[in-house]
Write a protein that holds these residues in place. Structure first.
Motif, PDB file in Angstrom:
ATOM      1  N   MET A   1       3.844 -40.836   8.427  1.00 42.83           N
ATOM      2  CA  MET A   1       4.524 -39.965   9.384  1.00 42.83           C
ATOM      3  C   MET A   1       5.902 -39.592   8.870  1.00 42.83           C
ATOM      4  SD  MET A   1       3.485 -41.869  12.961  1.00 42.83           S
ATOM      5  CE  MET A   1       4.106 -40.531  13.991  1.00 42.83           C
ATOM      6  N   ALA A   2       6.406 -38.472   9.365  1.00 43.61           N
ATOM      7  CA  ALA A   2       7.738 -38.011   8.952  1.00 43.61           C
ATOM      8  C   ALA A   2       8.445 -37.409  10.156  1.00 43.61           C
ATOM      9  CB  ALA A   2       7.617 -37.002   7.823  1.00 43.61           C
ATOM     10  N   ARG A   3       8.622 -38.230  11.169  1.00 45.97           N
ATOM     11  CA  ARG A   3       9.188 -37.746  12.429  1.00 45.97           C
ATOM     12  C   ARG A   3      10.662 -37.367  12.334  1.00 45.97           C
ATOM     13  NH1 ARG A   3       6.973 -42.611  16.174  1.00 45.97           N
ATOM     14  NH2 ARG A   3       7.242 -43.710  14.203  1.00 45.97           N
ATOM     15  N   PHE A   4      11.334 -37.795  11.264  1.00 44.15           N
ATOM     16  CA  PHE A   4      12.783 -37.604  11.195  1.00 44.15           C
ATOM     17  C   PHE A   4      13.210 -36.766   9.998  1.00 44.15           C
ATOM     18  CE2 PHE A   4      11.815 -41.526  13.442  1.00 44.15           C
ATOM     19  CZ  PHE A   4      12.478 -41.319  14.638  1.00 44.15           C
ATOM     20  N   THR A   5      12.285 -36.047   9.402  1.00 45.63           N
ATOM     21  CA  THR A   5      12.618 -35.209   8.250  1.00 45.63           C
ATOM     22  C   THR A   5      13.680 -34.184   8.625  1.00 45.63           C
ATOM     23  OG1 THR A   5      10.415 -35.468   7.297  1.00 45.63           O
ATOM     24  CG2 THR A   5      11.708 -33.572   6.565  1.00 45.63           C
ATOM     25  N   GLY A   6      14.727 -34.108   7.802  1.00 45.50           N
ATOM     26  CA  GLY A   6      15.802 -33.162   8.035  1.00 45.50           C
ATOM     27  C   GLY A   6      16.846 -33.628   9.033  1.00 45.50           C
ATOM     28  N   ARG A   7      16.694 -34.827   9.538  1.00 50.57           N
ATOM     29  CA  ARG A   7      17.628 -35.349  10.530  1.00 50.57           C
ATOM     30  C   ARG A   7      18.449 -36.499   9.944  1.00 50.57           C
ATOM     31  NH1 ARG A   7      13.969 -35.756  16.066  1.00 50.57           N
ATOM     32  NH2 ARG A   7      13.094 -33.637  15.980  1.00 50.57           N
ATOM     33  N   SER A   8      19.601 -36.714  10.525  1.00 55.25           N
ATOM     34  CA  SER A   8      20.446 -37.820  10.082  1.00 55.25           C
ATOM     35  C   SER A   8      20.449 -38.918  11.123  1.00 55.25           C
ATOM     36  CB  SER A   8      21.880 -37.341   9.837  1.00 55.25           C
ATOM     37  OG  SER A   8      22.516 -37.033  11.068  1.00 55.25           O
ATOM     38  N   ALA A   9      20.669 -40.135  10.664  1.00 51.37           N
ATOM     39  CA  ALA A   9      20.720 -41.291  11.561  1.00 51.37           C
ATOM     40  C   ALA A   9      21.773 -42.270  11.076  1.00 51.37           C
ATOM     41  CB  ALA A   9      19.361 -41.979  11.631  1.00 51.37           C
ATOM     42  N   ILE A  10      22.584 -42.747  11.990  1.00 48.35           N
ATOM     43  CA  ILE A  10      23.534 -43.829  11.719  1.00 48.35           C
ATOM     44  C   ILE A  10      22.942 -45.110  12.273  1.00 48.35           C
ATOM     45  CG2 ILE A  10      25.825 -44.762  12.198  1.00 48.35           C
ATOM     46  CD1 ILE A  10      26.759 -41.858  12.706  1.00 48.35           C
ATOM     47  N   VAL A  11      22.913 -46.152  11.455  1.00 44.24           N
ATOM     48  CA  VAL A  11      22.499 -47.477  11.918  1.00 44.24           C
ATOM     49  C   VAL A  11      23.651 -48.430  11.665  1.00 44.24           C
ATOM     50  CG1 VAL A  11      20.804 -49.321  11.787  1.00 44.24           C
ATOM     51  CG2 VAL A  11      20.096 -46.959  11.331  1.00 44.24           C
ATOM     52  N   THR A  12      24.239 -48.968  12.732  1.00 41.08           N
ATOM     53  CA  THR A  12      25.328 -49.931  12.554  1.00 41.08           C
ATOM     54  C   THR A  12      24.754 -51.336  12.408  1.00 41.08           C
ATOM     55  OG1 THR A  12      25.683 -50.366  14.924  1.00 41.08           O
ATOM     56  CG2 THR A  12      26.844 -48.470  13.944  1.00 41.08           C
ATOM     57  N   GLY A  13      25.510 -52.179  11.738  1.00 43.89           N
ATOM     58  CA  GLY A  13      25.021 -53.526  11.467  1.00 43.89           C
ATOM     59  C   GLY A  13      23.789 -53.508  10.587  1.00 43.89           C
ATOM     60  N   ALA A  14      23.756 -52.564   9.640  1.00 37.36           N
ATOM     61  CA  ALA A  14      22.549 -52.318   8.848  1.00 37.36           C
ATOM     62  C   ALA A  14      22.555 -52.997   7.489  1.00 37.36           C
ATOM     63  CB  ALA A  14      22.349 -50.810   8.668  1.00 37.36           C
TER      64      ALA A  14
END
Length: 250
Positions: A1-14
């Motif tokens: 799956m590629a549900r987040f293609t073209g999108r950005s995500a910040i993950v804190t505590g990563a």
């Protein structure tokens, strides 16, 4: 799956544990990920591993308890990827956490703890929501815990706060097409848990869970990706327990 293609995500505590697994899972589904943490050495390593696996990731240092640091992380993400689409508020003081009572914990430690474990999620949300709003919305997942429904001193109190914060922000930001939900894990077998919870206590906890084992970070991934994704387009203000049945809420 590629549900987040073209999108950005910040993950804190990563830089490790659950946050690192979230970051890698998002990247595997096409997200451009900012691995955010105070631990630069480990955080940079997680970003390198994502890139080596064919994903897109960069590291940026953040102290979520500091509103200016949170704002700098948001500005970095916008400069790097043009937009902020998703945020996972996972950063917390947990591994090596002081064990004490609410009535006796040193006040300075309590304030520091709450600054990260509760205020940090609000600081990060305040830092990103305007960009999300200007770009058609987004989604946020906060990390709660089943500790919110059990006696867990100031750790549990912080998670009660996260649940309330999740619901209040969902109400405030819904009109901006920003969804805010939370995941409440049960006991998860991580390095941090091993430093906090004695082995005999773990055995007792597991004996009372319907699915009789500790959870793993991988057990949480599906819930996180679902709540961030368009599949949950009409889901907001929810606290989703992923806990082997530890907490049954009616």
């Amino acid at each position: 799956m590629a549900r987040f293609t073209g999108r950005s995500a910040i993950v804190t505590g990563a830089a490790q544990g659950i946050g690192a697994v979230y970051a890698k899972a998002l990247a595997a589904e096409g997200a451009k990920v900012v691995v955010a943490d105070l631990n630069a050495e480990r955080g940079e390593q997680v970003a390198k591993e994502i890139v080596a696996d064919g994903g897109t990731a960069v590291f940026h240092s953040v102290d979520v308890a500091d509103p200016e640091s949170a704002a700098a992380l948001a500005a970095f993400t916008i400069a790097e990827f043009g937009v902020i689409n998703h945020l996972v508020n996972n950063a917390a003081i947990y591994g090596g956490m002081k064990l004490d009572l609410l009535v006796t914990v040193p006040w300075d430690y309590y304030k520091k703890f709450m600054g990260v474990n509760l205020d940090g999620a609000l600081n990060m949300t305040r830092a990103v929501w305007e960009n999300m709003n200007a770009n058609g919305g987004g989604s946020i997942v906060n990390q709660s815990s089943t500790a919110a429904w059990l006696y867990s001193s100031f750790y549990g109190l912080a998670k009660v706060g996260i649940n309330g914060l999740t619901q209040q922000l969902a109400h405030e930001l819904g009109g901006c097409k920003i969804r805010v939900n939370a995941i409440a894990p049960g006991p998860i077998d991580t390095e941090a848990t091993q430093t906090v919870t004695p082995g005999d206590m773990v055995k007792d906890i597991v004996s009372r869970i319907p699915i009789k084992r500790m959870g793993t970070p991988d057990d949480l991934v599906g819930a996180c990706l679902y709540l961030l994704s368009d599949e949950a387009a009409w889901v907001t203000g929810q606290i989703l327990n992923v806990d082997g049945g530890q907490i049954i809420r009616s």
